[in-house]
Design a protein around this motif. Structure first.
Motif, mmCIF file in Angstrom:
data_model
loop_
_atom_site.group_PDB
_atom_site.id
_atom_site.type_symbol
_atom_site.label_atom_id
_atom_site.label_comp_id
_atom_site.label_asym_id
_atom_site.label_seq_id
_atom_site.Cartn_x
_atom_site.Cartn_y
_atom_site.Cartn_z
ATOM 1 N N GLY A 110 25.759 23.987 -36.330
ATOM 2 C CA GLY A 110 24.109 23.597 -36.326
ATOM 3 C C GLY A 110 23.417 23.968 -37.435
ATOM 4 O O GLY A 110 22.680 23.195 -37.881
ATOM 5 N N GLY A 111 23.648 25.298 -38.152
ATOM 6 C CA GLY A 111 23.003 25.732 -39.335
ATOM 7 C C GLY A 111 23.515 24.647 -40.401
ATOM 8 O O GLY A 111 22.656 24.415 -41.165
ATOM 9 N N SER A 112 24.938 24.471 -40.526
ATOM 10 C CA SER A 112 25.211 23.430 -41.578
ATOM 11 C C SER A 112 24.793 22.273 -41.553
ATOM 12 O O SER A 112 24.348 21.755 -42.332
ATOM 13 N N ALA A 113 24.861 21.652 -40.206
ATOM 14 C CA ALA A 113 24.297 20.284 -40.083
ATOM 15 C C ALA A 113 22.535 19.978 -40.094
ATOM 16 O O ALA A 113 22.604 19.228 -40.891
ATOM 17 N N PHE A 114 22.069 21.085 -39.827
ATOM 18 C CA PHE A 114 20.510 20.775 -40.073
ATOM 19 C C PHE A 114 20.508 21.074 -41.895
ATOM 20 O O PHE A 114 19.657 20.030 -42.394
ATOM 21 N N SER A 115 20.830 21.853 -42.507
ATOM 22 C CA SER A 115 20.913 22.196 -43.578
ATOM 23 C C SER A 115 21.383 21.028 -44.580
ATOM 24 O O SER A 115 20.594 20.454 -45.498
ATOM 25 N N LEU A 116 22.538 20.274 -44.321
ATOM 26 C CA LEU A 116 23.003 19.144 -44.679
ATOM 27 C C LEU A 116 21.995 18.101 -44.680
ATOM 28 O O LEU A 116 21.858 17.196 -45.560
ATOM 29 N N SER A 117 21.424 17.955 -43.438
ATOM 30 C CA SER A 117 20.290 16.789 -43.357
ATOM 31 C C SER A 117 19.359 16.931 -44.354
ATOM 32 O O SER A 117 18.789 15.992 -45.072
ATOM 33 N N MET A 118 18.602 18.161 -44.230
ATOM 34 C CA MET A 118 17.528 18.574 -45.209
ATOM 35 C C MET A 118 18.061 18.262 -46.661
ATOM 36 O O MET A 118 17.248 17.595 -47.570
ATOM 37 N N MET A 119 19.294 18.481 -47.120
ATOM 38 C CA MET A 119 19.816 18.325 -48.627
ATOM 39 C C MET A 119 20.115 16.952 -48.739
ATOM 40 O O MET A 119 19.598 16.450 -50.078
ATOM 41 N N PHE A 120 20.439 15.711 -47.711
ATOM 42 C CA PHE A 120 20.569 14.498 -48.026
ATOM 43 C C PHE A 120 19.000 13.985 -48.171
ATOM 44 O O PHE A 120 19.328 12.964 -49.083
ATOM 45 N N PHE A 121 18.080 14.313 -47.713
ATOM 46 C CA PHE A 121 16.785 14.040 -47.984
ATOM 47 C C PHE A 121 16.432 13.784 -49.627
ATOM 48 O O PHE A 121 15.811 13.091 -50.024
ATOM 49 N N THR A 122 17.148 14.959 -50.259
ATOM 50 C CA THR A 122 16.469 15.185 -51.425
ATOM 51 C C THR A 122 17.705 14.718 -52.402
ATOM 52 O O THR A 122 17.482 14.000 -53.498
ATOM 53 N N LEU A 123 18.941 14.862 -52.081
ATOM 54 C CA LEU A 123 20.183 14.649 -52.886
ATOM 55 C C LEU A 123 20.327 13.117 -52.988
ATOM 56 O O LEU A 123 20.935 12.393 -54.100
ATOM 57 N N ARG A 124 19.911 12.365 -51.931
ATOM 58 C CA ARG A 124 20.260 10.707 -51.645
ATOM 59 C C ARG A 124 18.901 10.180 -52.220
ATOM 60 O O ARG A 124 18.895 8.914 -51.977
ATOM 61 N N THR A 125 17.953 10.669 -52.779
ATOM 62 C CA THR A 125 16.672 9.967 -53.278
ATOM 63 C C THR A 125 16.521 10.488 -54.658
ATOM 64 O O THR A 125 16.970 11.184 -55.212
ATOM 65 N N ARG A 126 15.464 9.572 -55.345
ATOM 66 C CA ARG A 126 15.324 9.585 -56.726
ATOM 67 C C ARG A 126 14.020 10.396 -56.973
ATOM 68 O O ARG A 126 14.127 10.817 -58.162
ATOM 69 N N ASN A 127 12.987 10.535 -56.295
ATOM 70 C CA ASN A 127 11.917 11.286 -56.381
ATOM 71 C C ASN A 127 11.246 12.096 -54.994
ATOM 72 O O ASN A 127 11.760 11.616 -53.790
ATOM 73 N N GLY A 128 10.232 12.642 -55.197
ATOM 74 C CA GLY A 128 9.785 13.359 -54.122
ATOM 75 C C GLY A 128 9.246 12.405 -53.143
ATOM 76 O O GLY A 128 9.141 12.591 -51.743
ATOM 77 N N LYS A 129 8.599 11.535 -53.322
ATOM 78 C CA LYS A 129 8.092 10.469 -52.733
ATOM 79 C C LYS A 129 9.218 9.680 -51.596
ATOM 80 O O LYS A 129 8.908 9.609 -50.591
ATOM 81 N N GLU A 130 10.081 9.202 -52.357
ATOM 82 C CA GLU A 130 11.093 8.689 -51.662
ATOM 83 C C GLU A 130 11.913 9.684 -50.630
ATOM 84 O O GLU A 130 12.355 9.372 -49.390
ATOM 85 N N ALA A 131 11.927 10.957 -51.104
ATOM 86 C CA ALA A 131 12.563 11.853 -50.185
ATOM 87 C C ALA A 131 11.711 12.365 -48.982
ATOM 88 O O ALA A 131 12.322 12.342 -47.934
ATOM 89 N N ALA A 132 10.471 12.149 -49.250
ATOM 90 C CA ALA A 132 9.294 12.341 -48.055
ATOM 91 C C ALA A 132 9.566 11.113 -46.883
ATOM 92 O O ALA A 132 9.723 11.326 -45.926
ATOM 93 N N GLU A 133 9.556 9.926 -47.715
ATOM 94 C CA GLU A 133 9.750 8.597 -46.942
ATOM 95 C C GLU A 133 11.259 8.719 -45.975
ATOM 96 O O GLU A 133 11.163 8.339 -44.805
ATOM 97 N N LEU A 134 12.320 9.085 -46.512
ATOM 98 C CA LEU A 134 13.621 9.276 -46.126
ATOM 99 C C LEU A 134 13.545 10.428 -44.958
ATOM 100 O O LEU A 134 13.870 10.055 -43.919
ATOM 101 N N SER A 135 12.873 11.367 -45.194
ATOM 102 C CA SER A 135 12.826 12.566 -44.312
ATOM 103 C C SER A 135 11.876 12.045 -43.126
ATOM 104 O O SER A 135 12.111 12.396 -41.902
ATOM 105 N N GLY A 136 10.927 11.067 -43.221
ATOM 106 C CA GLY A 136 9.983 10.581 -42.087
ATOM 107 C C GLY A 136 10.682 9.868 -41.386
ATOM 108 O O GLY A 136 10.911 9.860 -40.017
ATOM 109 N N MET A 137 11.559 9.246 -41.841
ATOM 110 C CA MET A 137 12.359 7.819 -40.974
ATOM 111 C C MET A 137 13.586 8.772 -40.183
ATOM 112 O O MET A 137 13.579 8.514 -39.036
ATOM 113 N N ALA A 138 14.293 9.674 -40.851
ATOM 114 C CA ALA A 138 15.231 10.293 -40.227
ATOM 115 C C ALA A 138 14.884 11.386 -39.090
ATOM 116 O O ALA A 138 15.228 11.397 -37.979
ATOM 117 N N GLN A 139 13.792 12.113 -39.131
ATOM 118 C CA GLN A 139 13.258 12.912 -38.321
ATOM 119 C C GLN A 139 12.490 12.365 -37.273
ATOM 120 O O GLN A 139 12.667 12.778 -36.246
#
Length: 400
Positions: free
Chosen positions: A318-347
């Motif tokens: 559970g700890g690993s899965a949550f943290s990987l989810s948060m990391m993918f929002f930032t590692l798989r995007t190009r900037n802060g705006k895109e990271a927030a958009e992916l975070s909003g969609m996924a969450q």
């Protein structure tokens, strides 16, 4: 991305830098505690307000629905007024919700709880974007700090609520209201961020617009986030009952839930730091999926001797899965705006599943009079988590 890295990399020794770090940590402490503190107080609230178990149980479901409702819109709000201002307003809304919830009447309880859910949804979505925008060279460290403080205070909320409610005339209202103090302190520490110009840059840093809803990778990350949320919140709800059905007494089964939550905490910090140093996170995703499968299969087997081991494995997963989810929002995007958009969609999708999961699993238990089918469903979801994790962990961008 190069412009963002230059603008976002600032001296760690400056006062402004430390205020932002402390601000991110304090905001994260408010993203679980006001929510988890309710669960342990449900019997007090139910008896005091003379409401049914079903209505009392909906108090914990309401914030999850608020998360799902507002998460897709949080990046849009931030794009208009800036991330810093949006988080500031969310803290104000959080304080209002905590105060209203503590008035002690049913209508205030549910209204305040819904406000709290909306406020937390904004923080959940935007903090990964704030980290991406301001700490491009320390994403793993900052994500780990954010996650560990969020989960630590979430566990604290579950643990101190009943003792607080038992102090004098404090009651459940006072135990819930005390979280307003932390929210006010967080708001005061966060206010200096409003003088920053980074929010203006965040709204213009993406030159071309692309819909993440049409990105296959974005959907895989969304399913990754949603499946781990469903498993986690279902286990939070039903793990003691599952273990009780296997033969543990109710007191021991309750401590097993504490053991699972305690096992989560260190890995919410360790995994982001490790993930950032790896070009691909496929190995971490697959290992996490197998831990879910092994732990759930152990619960299905019903071996009481190994129950603590299976519970710990589920906590690590559970700890690993949550943290990987948060990391993918930032590692798989190009900037802060895109990271927030992916975070909003996924969450949004993730917390909708989190709200449905416990109800669906409970209904299956009622229909089958056992836990074999419900646990088999969770194992199937773990397999799906593993499959989408293999794609989510590859080094690429959602807009490629």
């Amino acid at each position: 991305m190069g412009n963002e890295r230059t603008a976002g990399s600032f001296d760690i020794n400056t006062k402004k830098s430390w205020l932002l770090i402390i601000g991110v940590i304090l905001v994260s402490t408010n993203l679980r505690g006001p929510f988890t503190s309710v669960g342990a107080l449900i019997p007090f609230i139910r008896d005091d307000l003379a409401i049914s178990n079903a209505l009392a149980g909906s108090i914990t479901t309401l914030p999850l629905l608020a998360f799902a409702l507002l998460s897709p819109f949080a990046p849009k709000i931030a794009n208009r007024i800036g991330m810093e201002w949006t988080i500031t307003l969310s803290l104000v809304l959080l304080i209002i919700g905590i105060v209203i919830r503590s008035f002690g009447e049913i209508v205030f309880l549910f209204t305040g709880t819904f406000f709290i859910g909306l406020a937390i949804a904004i923080g959940n979505v935007l903090i990964p974007g704030i980290i991406k925008m301001n700490f491009p060279l320390k994403i793993g460290l900052m994500t780990g700090m954010y996650a560990i403080f969020m989960n630590l205070f979430g566990a604290l909320g579950s643990g101190i609520s009943v003792p607080l409610a038992s102090i004098g005339n404090f009651g459940w209202q006072g135990a819930l209201g005390v979280w307003g103090i932390l929210a006010v302190i967080s708001l005061l520490i966060w206010l200096p961020q409003l003088t920053s110009q980074r929010n203006q840059q965040a709204s213009v840093e993406t030159e071309k617009k692309s819909s993440l809803w049409r990105s296959p990778l974005a959907w895989k990350i969304t399913i990754f986030m949603g499946s781990q949320s469903l498993i986690f919140y279902t286990l939070i709800t039903w793990l003691p009952d599952i273990l009780y059905a296997n033969g543990l007494n109710s007191n021991t089964a309750g401590w097993m839930l504490f053991l699972m939550q305690f096992s989560i905490i260190p890995f919410t910090f360790i995994i982001p730091v490790i993930a950032e140093k790896m070009k691909s996170q496929v190995v971490l995703s697959v290992a996490t999926g197998f831990l879910f499968i092994i732990g759930l299969s152990g619960l299905l087997q019903g071996n009481l001797t190994l129950a603590p081991l299976y519970v710990i494995l589920l906590g690590i997963a559970g700890g690993s899965a949550f943290s990987l989810s948060m990391m993918f929002f930032t590692l798989r995007t190009r900037n802060g705006k895109e990271a927030a958009e992916l975070s909003g969609m996924a969450q949004s999708f993730g917390y909708l599943l989190a709200a449905v999961g416990p109800v669906l699993v409970g209904a299956l238990q009622d229909l089958t009079a056992g836990w074999t089918i419900p646990l088999s469903l969770l194992i199937l979801i773990s397999v799906i988590f593993l499959i989408v994790g293999m794609s989510s962990g590859k080094e690429r961008q959602v807009t490629d």
